[in-house]
Design a protein around this motif. Structure first.
Motif, PDB file in Angstrom:
ATOM      1  N   TYR A  99      19.981   2.026   6.716  1.00 34.88           N
ATOM      2  CA  TYR A  99      18.926   2.787   5.836  1.00 34.88           C
ATOM      3  C   TYR A  99      19.575   3.400   4.545  1.00 34.88           C
ATOM      4  CZ  TYR A  99      15.672   3.497   9.551  1.00 34.88           C
ATOM      5  OH  TYR A  99      14.768   3.227  10.716  1.00 34.88           O
ATOM      6  N   LEU A 100      20.823   3.696   4.323  1.00 34.19           N
ATOM      7  CA  LEU A 100      21.434   4.281   3.111  1.00 34.19           C
ATOM      8  C   LEU A 100      21.588   2.891   2.352  1.00 34.19           C
ATOM      9  CD1 LEU A 100      23.337   5.676   1.388  1.00 34.19           C
ATOM     10  CD2 LEU A 100      25.317   4.783   2.637  1.00 34.19           C
ATOM     11  N   GLY A 101      21.990   1.504   2.816  1.00 32.38           N
ATOM     12  CA  GLY A 101      22.134   0.390   1.929  1.00 32.38           C
ATOM     13  C   GLY A 101      20.565  -0.025   1.433  1.00 32.38           C
ATOM     14  N   GLN A 102      19.588   0.148   2.176  1.00 28.23           N
ATOM     15  CA  GLN A 102      18.385  -0.405   1.629  1.00 28.23           C
ATOM     16  C   GLN A 102      17.665   0.469   0.549  1.00 28.23           C
ATOM     17  OE1 GLN A 102      16.829  -3.105   2.403  1.00 28.23           O
ATOM     18  NE2 GLN A 102      18.656  -3.933   3.519  1.00 28.23           N
TER      19      GLN A 102
ATOM     20  N   ASN B 178      23.525  -5.779  -1.505  1.00 28.12           N
ATOM     21  CA  ASN B 178      22.742  -5.282  -0.378  1.00 28.12           C
ATOM     22  C   ASN B 178      23.791  -5.969   0.806  1.00 28.12           C
ATOM     23  OD1 ASN B 178      21.031  -4.913   1.876  1.00 28.12           O
ATOM     24  ND2 ASN B 178      20.026  -6.939   1.418  1.00 28.12           N
ATOM     25  N   GLN B 179      24.442  -7.288   0.673  1.00 30.91           N
ATOM     26  CA  GLN B 179      25.298  -7.465   1.892  1.00 30.91           C
ATOM     27  C   GLN B 179      26.519  -6.829   1.983  1.00 30.91           C
ATOM     28  OE1 GLN B 179      25.852 -11.861   1.230  1.00 30.91           O
ATOM     29  NE2 GLN B 179      23.709 -12.214   1.430  1.00 30.91           N
TER      30      GLN B 179
ATOM     31  N   GLY C 232      26.172  -4.596   5.208  1.00 29.54           N
ATOM     32  CA  GLY C 232      27.258  -5.148   6.300  1.00 29.54           C
ATOM     33  C   GLY C 232      28.690  -4.797   5.874  1.00 29.54           C
ATOM     34  N   GLY C 233      28.999  -4.999   4.852  1.00 28.40           N
ATOM     35  CA  GLY C 233      30.578  -4.665   4.307  1.00 28.40           C
ATOM     36  C   GLY C 233      30.885  -3.385   4.426  1.00 28.40           C
ATOM     37  N   LEU C 234      30.062  -2.316   4.021  1.00 32.82           N
ATOM     38  CA  LEU C 234      30.453  -1.068   4.089  1.00 32.82           C
ATOM     39  C   LEU C 234      30.217  -0.431   5.399  1.00 32.82           C
ATOM     40  CD1 LEU C 234      30.914   1.245   1.823  1.00 32.82           C
ATOM     41  CD2 LEU C 234      28.338   1.889   2.198  1.00 32.82           C
ATOM     42  N   VAL C 235      29.691  -0.989   6.396  1.00 28.75           N
ATOM     43  CA  VAL C 235      29.589  -0.668   7.700  1.00 28.75           C
ATOM     44  C   VAL C 235      31.181  -0.863   8.266  1.00 28.75           C
ATOM     45  CG1 VAL C 235      28.826  -1.314  10.075  1.00 28.75           C
ATOM     46  CG2 VAL C 235      27.191  -1.408   8.227  1.00 28.75           C
TER      47      VAL C 235
ATOM     48  N   ALA D 106      29.918  -8.652  -4.346  1.00 27.07           N
ATOM     49  CA  ALA D 106      29.435  -7.795  -4.686  1.00 27.07           C
ATOM     50  C   ALA D 106      29.900  -7.358  -6.128  1.00 27.07           C
ATOM     51  CB  ALA D 106      29.556  -6.347  -3.879  1.00 27.07           C
ATOM     52  N   MET D 107      31.307  -7.307  -6.506  1.00 27.01           N
ATOM     53  CA  MET D 107      31.832  -6.900  -7.757  1.00 27.01           C
ATOM     54  C   MET D 107      31.547  -8.095  -8.885  1.00 27.01           C
ATOM     55  SD  MET D 107      33.721  -4.439  -7.401  1.00 27.01           S
ATOM     56  CE  MET D 107      32.366  -3.919  -6.414  1.00 27.01           C
ATOM     57  N   ALA D 108      31.466  -9.500  -8.369  1.00 31.38           N
ATOM     58  CA  ALA D 108      30.986 -10.136  -9.282  1.00 31.38           C
ATOM     59  C   ALA D 108      29.589 -10.172  -9.685  1.00 31.38           C
ATOM     60  CB  ALA D 108      31.067 -11.734  -8.778  1.00 31.38           C
TER      61      ALA D 108
END
Length: 619
Positions: free
Chosen positions: A106-109, A151-152, A156-159, A332-334
């Motif tokens: 929910y946070l990411g979206q 988003n990914q 996904g990654g932040l999880v 994400a950085m790029a």
């Protein structure tokens, strides 16, 4: 203005970019706190499974196997209780994992929605010169592929980033508390892992940057070819376009393969180091269990060895997960570099603080010694002889209610005049004024709501005919729409359609003829600005003679009492105008009524003779 693929995209501002992404997380602090708490609970629960297994081996299985048990039933009962506790803890872990992933999702979206909205809003505010210099496909990539990379990372990654970090810390503490010697032995591979991570970081970062660049190029090619499909098929360019697209597509493939190559090396390195740690634990623990080299036998129990192998493997599992996080992070950085490059683009056309409105709009337009060039490098100090100037010292005063036609050869600067009235661009010298006020001092929204523009290339949005005419403004009544359509003679055509004004318009108005789209554009301009300034740009260039006559009749009624600026190559369409301004190479060379200019026998008269000579030849 920051451009893609410039040196700005070669700098590694990782911490700054992450901070800017996290800035979007701030409004959702409760979700962040909830996710962190759940991650902490998961981290505390995960190593307990190995400790439960250690307890089961040392307290029940080893005594049972060695025949040391005083009560076999008691040992089996203890094993049953331990197994039930193990399963109960698994259920708790499942619930914690579900809540954690749901919270972070929910946070990411929500963060992505905000980023996407900001990028879209920014694009809406940028001046037209920005879009002249940036292909549509590249900008679409910013709002789609680049945002999706973030988003990914967030969903996904932040999880894994949050969860794995907590798990690693907890595992290290528990391993040190269980047996600090074995813990230090297993940790000897961590410096090698750190060096490997640093080595692959630069390679992955660069490869993902190239991938995003090539993705934008592919999107641009795709957009150009789909939008220009008529031209592609008309000139049989399918094979050539396919070859051109294939070159860009192969470049994207090569960039992706390079990313896969480095990442496919990184993951096995982590896995091998994890097994090296296990091997070291087995070797040194076995020596202590067997009492080799003077070590007291049994200094480490079998349960402890088993638990340590489990803990070591479980320690490197979140490290492997962090490798995947690293993959997402680099992408994400790029992408964030490019997204924030758009958000940081200077808005060249902005309202000044305290910008004015025109409550009593009159419709007077004045060009005061205007010099203008589309090239952003041209300034007020650029020499007059520079070829980049489009308008050169234009002086023009259009009175309220006056109809003025601009004529001249292609490239004379006619369209630039209309663009400056609406302040789509700012002049480098001089001033454009409306009702005596410099357009730079006016609110853009207030200025443009008084200006109705009908362009030669009509753009229709996906939706109904009525929504295109009203631009989805619910305040415009249906009766006003019908009245405008009757004015321009398109009402009967609309009624002949199956759904009338609710007929769906396909993308770019593919089902409508050029003349029909032109008539709808006239009606749209009249609906939006029925009583004020009307600017027309080659509006009758693509309609047949009958339709042109119908438009002319409507315009004569509509233009009464309204300031009108008309651009037309067909000189017959502007003979009725109050004044005709003749332009050549960015300058005004003549002006007057149609009859006055013909009698003068100058440039306009020459254009008139040439056009009618061509018309006679065609007949």
């Amino acid at each position: 203005m920051t451009r893609p693929d410039t040196d700005a995209y070669q700098k590694g501002f990782d911490a700054q970019l992450v901070r800017r992404i996290l800035h979007y997380v701030r409004p959702y602090l409760p979700l962040v706190i909830g996710g962190v708490l759940l991650a902490l609970l998961i981290s505390l629960a995960s190593p307990l499974f190995a400790l439960i297994q250690r307890h089961a081996i040392d307290a029940y299985l080893s005594p049972l196997a060695q025949g040391q048990a005083t009560s076999r039933d008691a040992l089996i009962s203890g094993l049953t209780t331990t197994a039930l506790a193990y399963m109960g803890l698994k259920v708790v872990e499942f619930a914690l994992q579900y809540g954690f992933i749901l919270t972070i999702g929910y946070l990411g979206q929500n963060v992505l929605r905000d980023i996407r909205a900001d990028v879209f809003s920014k694009l809406q505010r940028l001046h037209l010169a920005y879009f002249d210099q940036n292909p549509v496909g590249r900008l679409i990539t910013r709002v789609t592929s680049d945002v999706d990379a973030i988003n990914q990372f967030i969903t996904g990654g932040l999880v894994s980033l949050i969860q794995s970090t907590f798990i690693i810390v907890v595992y290290v503490v528990i391993m040190l508390s269980v047996n600090w010697r074995l813990a230090l032995i297993s940790f000897t591979v961590l410096p090698v892992l750190f060096l490997a991570t640093r080595f692959f970081q630069t390679r992955l970062r660069d490869s993902f940057r190239v991938t995003r660049t090539q993705q934008a190029i592919v999107n641009s090619k795709l957009n150009e070819n789909i939008t220009g499909m008529l031209t592609v098929q008309l000139f049989a360019r399918q094979k050539r376009s396919a070859l051109d697209f294939n070159l860009s597509n192969r470049a994207l493939l090569s960039a992706n393969e390079n990313s896969v190559k480095w990442f496919s090396l990184f993951m096995p390195v982590v896995a091998v180091l994890a097994q090296v740690a296990v091997a070291l634990i087995l070797y040194f623990a076995a020596r202590q269990i067997l009492g080799v080299d003077g070590v007291v036998a049994g200094a480490i129990t079998v349960g402890t060895l088993f638990a340590f192998v489990q803990l070591s493997q479980q320690l490197f599992q979140p490290i492997q997960d962090l490798a995947d996080v690293f993959n997402n992070l680099q992408a994400a950085m790029a992408s964030s570099e490019r997204i924030f490059g758009v958000l940081d683009t200077e808005e060249a056309i902005q309202d000044k603080p305290g910008a004015k409105t025109l409550p009593d709009f009159q419709g007077r337009v004045t060009f005061d010694k205007v010099w203008f060039a589309y090239d952003q490098d041209v300034t007020g100090t650029t020499p007059d002889t520079d070829d980049r100037w489009i308008l050169r010292g234009i002086d023009l005063d259009i009175q309220p209610g006056e109809s003025v036609a601009l004529v001249g050869a292609t490239g004379a600067g006619k369209t630039s005049v209309t663009a400056l009235v609406s302040r789509f661009y700012d002049v480098q010298r001089g001033a454009v004024k409306v009702d005596g006020v410099n357009v730079r001092d006016l609110q853009q929204h207030d200025l443009r709501k008084h200006v109705g523009v009908v362009l030669q290339d009509v753009f229709l949005f996906a939706g109904t005919i009525e929504s295109n005419l009203t631009l989805n403004n619910p305040a415009i009544p249906h009766e006003r729409v019908v009245e405008a359509c009757r004015y321009v003679g398109v009402h009967d055509y609309i009624l002949s359609l199956e759904d009338g004004y609710q007929t769906e318009v396909r993308e770019r108005g593919a089902t409508l003829s050029t003349g029909q789209k032109q008539l709808l554009a006239f009606a749209r301009a009249l609906i939006q600005n029925p009583d004020i300034l009307l600017v027309l740009d080659e509006a009758t260039a693509n309609v047949d003679t009958e339709t042109e006559l119908r438009i002319q009749a409507a315009l004569e009624r509509v233009m009464r009492g309204r300031t009108s600026i008309i651009i037309a190559h067909r000189l017959s369409t502007i003979e009725h105008c109050d004044r005709i301004v003749v332009m050549r190479k960015g300058r005004i060379v003549e002006q007057g009524s149609h009859r006055q200019l013909l009698d003068k026998g100058g440039y306009y008269a020459k254009l008139h003779r040439l056009q009618y000579a061509q018309g006679d030849a065609a007949d």
